[in-house]
Design a protein around this motif. Structure first.
Motif, short mmCIF file in Angstrom:
data_model
loop_
_atom_site.label_atom_id
_atom_site.label_comp_id
_atom_site.label_asym_id
_atom_site.label_seq_id
_atom_site.Cartn_x
_atom_site.Cartn_y
_atom_site.Cartn_z
N ALA A 216 35.70 47.63 19.82
CA ALA A 216 34.73 47.87 20.89
C ALA A 216 34.76 49.32 21.34
O ALA A 216 33.72 49.92 21.64
CB ALA A 216 35.03 46.94 22.08
N THR A 217 35.95 49.91 21.36
CA THR A 217 36.08 51.32 21.73
C THR A 217 35.36 52.22 20.73
O THR A 217 34.67 53.18 21.11
CB THR A 217 37.57 51.72 21.82
N TRP A 218 35.49 51.92 19.46
CA TRP A 218 34.79 52.70 18.42
C TRP A 218 33.28 52.59 18.59
O TRP A 218 32.55 53.58 18.48
CB TRP A 218 35.22 52.24 17.03
N ARG A 219 32.80 51.43 18.89
CA ARG A 219 31.36 51.20 18.92
C ARG A 219 30.68 51.71 20.19
O ARG A 219 29.49 52.04 20.16
CB ARG A 219 31.09 49.70 18.76
N HIS A 220 31.42 51.82 21.28
CA HIS A 220 30.77 52.19 22.55
C HIS A 220 30.81 53.69 22.85
O HIS A 220 30.08 54.15 23.72
CB HIS A 220 31.40 51.41 23.71
N LYS A 221 31.70 54.45 22.22
CA LYS A 221 31.70 55.92 22.31
C LYS A 221 31.97 56.46 23.72
O LYS A 221 31.60 57.59 24.02
CB LYS A 221 30.36 56.51 21.82
N GLN A 222 32.59 55.70 24.57
CA GLN A 222 32.91 56.16 25.92
C GLN A 222 34.27 56.85 25.90
O GLN A 222 35.26 56.26 25.49
CB GLN A 222 32.94 54.97 26.89
N LYS A 223 34.33 58.10 26.34
CA LYS A 223 35.61 58.81 26.29
C LYS A 223 36.35 58.67 27.63
O LYS A 223 35.76 58.34 28.66
CB LYS A 223 35.40 60.28 25.95
N GLY A 224 37.66 58.93 27.59
CA GLY A 224 38.47 58.82 28.79
C GLY A 224 39.77 58.07 28.52
O GLY A 224 40.13 57.80 27.37
N ILE A 225 40.47 57.73 29.59
CA ILE A 225 41.75 57.02 29.50
C ILE A 225 41.58 55.66 30.14
O ILE A 225 41.09 55.55 31.26
CB ILE A 225 42.87 57.82 30.20
N TYR A 226 42.03 54.61 29.43
CA TYR A 226 41.79 53.24 29.90
C TYR A 226 43.02 52.37 29.71
O TYR A 226 43.66 52.40 28.65
CB TYR A 226 40.64 52.60 29.13
N ASN A 227 43.33 51.57 30.74
CA ASN A 227 44.27 50.46 30.59
C ASN A 227 43.56 49.32 29.86
O ASN A 227 42.37 49.10 30.05
CB ASN A 227 44.73 49.94 31.95
N VAL A 228 44.31 48.57 29.07
CA VAL A 228 43.77 47.39 28.41
C VAL A 228 44.70 46.22 28.73
O VAL A 228 45.86 46.20 28.28
CB VAL A 228 43.66 47.56 26.89
N ALA A 229 44.20 45.26 29.50
CA ALA A 229 45.03 44.13 29.93
C ALA A 229 44.15 43.00 30.42
O ALA A 229 43.05 43.23 30.91
CB ALA A 229 45.99 44.56 31.04
N PRO A 230 44.62 41.76 30.31
CA PRO A 230 43.89 40.62 30.85
C PRO A 230 44.06 40.55 32.37
O PRO A 230 44.82 41.33 32.95
CB PRO A 230 44.55 39.42 30.17
N ASP A 231 43.36 39.60 32.99
CA ASP A 231 43.43 39.46 34.43
C ASP A 231 44.58 38.58 34.89
O ASP A 231 44.82 38.45 36.10
CB ASP A 231 42.12 38.85 34.97
N ASP A 232 45.29 37.94 33.96
CA ASP A 232 46.38 37.05 34.37
C ASP A 232 47.73 37.61 33.94
O ASP A 232 47.82 38.45 33.06
CB ASP A 232 46.18 35.64 33.81
N TRP A 233 48.76 37.13 34.58
CA TRP A 233 50.13 37.55 34.27
C TRP A 233 51.07 36.41 34.59
O TRP A 233 50.70 35.44 35.24
CB TRP A 233 50.51 38.83 35.03
#
Length: 315
Positions: A216-233
């Protein structure tokens, strides 16, 4: 009518399960070149694969030959692998070489896989850590300095060379079939250490979801810094219980005692410099990534824990 040119992408860390899952998703629409500094892997006749040290001159030959449109950099050595010097050379100097070549040969998209470990585990972390939070890990242990420096380097290139369209991803614990990091090793074992008096909340993302996130990151071309995590823990000790692991309580003080006991019990897959991550919660906020990339994990905690419960020695 001439068919449109397919993007040419360099994927590093090709020997890893995550890279191979990303390659499997992109091979139908992109021309891929796979690189790993550990070993050469065969990925099919349609994907050239190389075993190359990023710091060697021959690495530049790939950029001259293939004219890459994008780079997906998954070749980071994890903090539980190799010694500090080798990790620094690969993660920091190797990434700098990769970014310099990307700039020199006009690469238009760079994706870099980082880790939530860069935030550091301390008692006063906020309940949800967003991307603006300081990276404290380097001040807590020398074994995570290379991870923080890799990010600092990527951040410099992100702003200095905007045409590279750099995106840095900081995922939570990546787990699932084929994953061999510290937490996956613990969940897959018959027994696992717990620090007495501590059971921090943890986040887990299935490796298939992480591969989806990278695509999804490759396809959307949005640059920046992002956390990747689900909403539960879930609490660490509860995760062990759901995975069918027998808990081995370890006293947490004095600091030298848990390290000694872990060595005596032959629990070598519990690096001392990650010990604070099993004491204090590090819960990251993944809402920005979901908003900008339309990403939602498809595998639940139940799916993750069921795998480890049924496969105590994953391949």
């Amino acid at each position: 009518m001439t068919a449109p040119k397919r993007p040419q992408i360099l994927v590093t860390g090709a020997a890893g399960t995550l890279a191979q899952k990303v390659i499997a998703q992109l091979r139908e629409t992109c021309d891929l070149v796979a690189v790993d500094f550990r070993e050469q892997v065969w990925l099919g006749d349609d994907i050239p694969s190389y075993c190359i040290d990023f710091n060697k001159r021959v690495f530049e030959d790939l950029f001259r030959r293939f004219h890459f449109d994008g780079v997906i950099h998954l070749g980071r050595i994890m903090s539980s692998q190799e010694n500090r010097l080798r990790r620094y050379n690969a993660n920091v100097l190797g990434t700098q070489k990769l970014l310099d070549l990307s700039h020199k040969y006009n690469v238009r998209r760079v994706i870099i896989l980082s880790t939530f470990h860069v935030y550091g585990a301390v008692p006063f972390n906020p309940a949800l850590i967003d991307e603006e939070a300081p990276l404290k890990a380097a001040g807590l242990t020398m074994d995570l300095v290379d991870s923080v420096e890799l990010e600092n380097l990527a951040n410099i290139y992100l702003w200095r060379y905007p045409h590279l369209n750099i995106t840095v991803l900081r995922p939570c614990n990546i787990v699932g079939p084929g994953v061999r990091n510290t937490i996956s090793t613990l969940l897959s074992g018959e027994r696992a250490p717990v620090l007495a008096g501590f059971s921090p909340m943890m986040q887990f993302i299935h490796i298939d979801d992480m591969a989806d996130a990278l695509v999804a990151t490759w396809r959307h071309k949005q640059k920046g810094i992002y956390n990747v995590a689900p909403d539960d823990w879930v609490a660490y000790q509860r995760a062990l219980e759901l995975c069918g692991c027998r808990q081995v309580p370890i006293p947490s003080i004095p600091p030298l005692l848990p390290r000694t006991l872990l060595r005596v019990l032959s629990l070598k897959r519990f690096p001392p410099y990650l010990m604070d991550f099993y004491k204090y919660p590090v819960i990251i906020d993944g809402r920005a990534f979901k908003r900008d990339f339309g990403f939602y994990p498809q595998r639940s905690l139940d799916d993750i824990f069921h795998y480890y419960r049924e496969n105590k020695h994953p391949v």
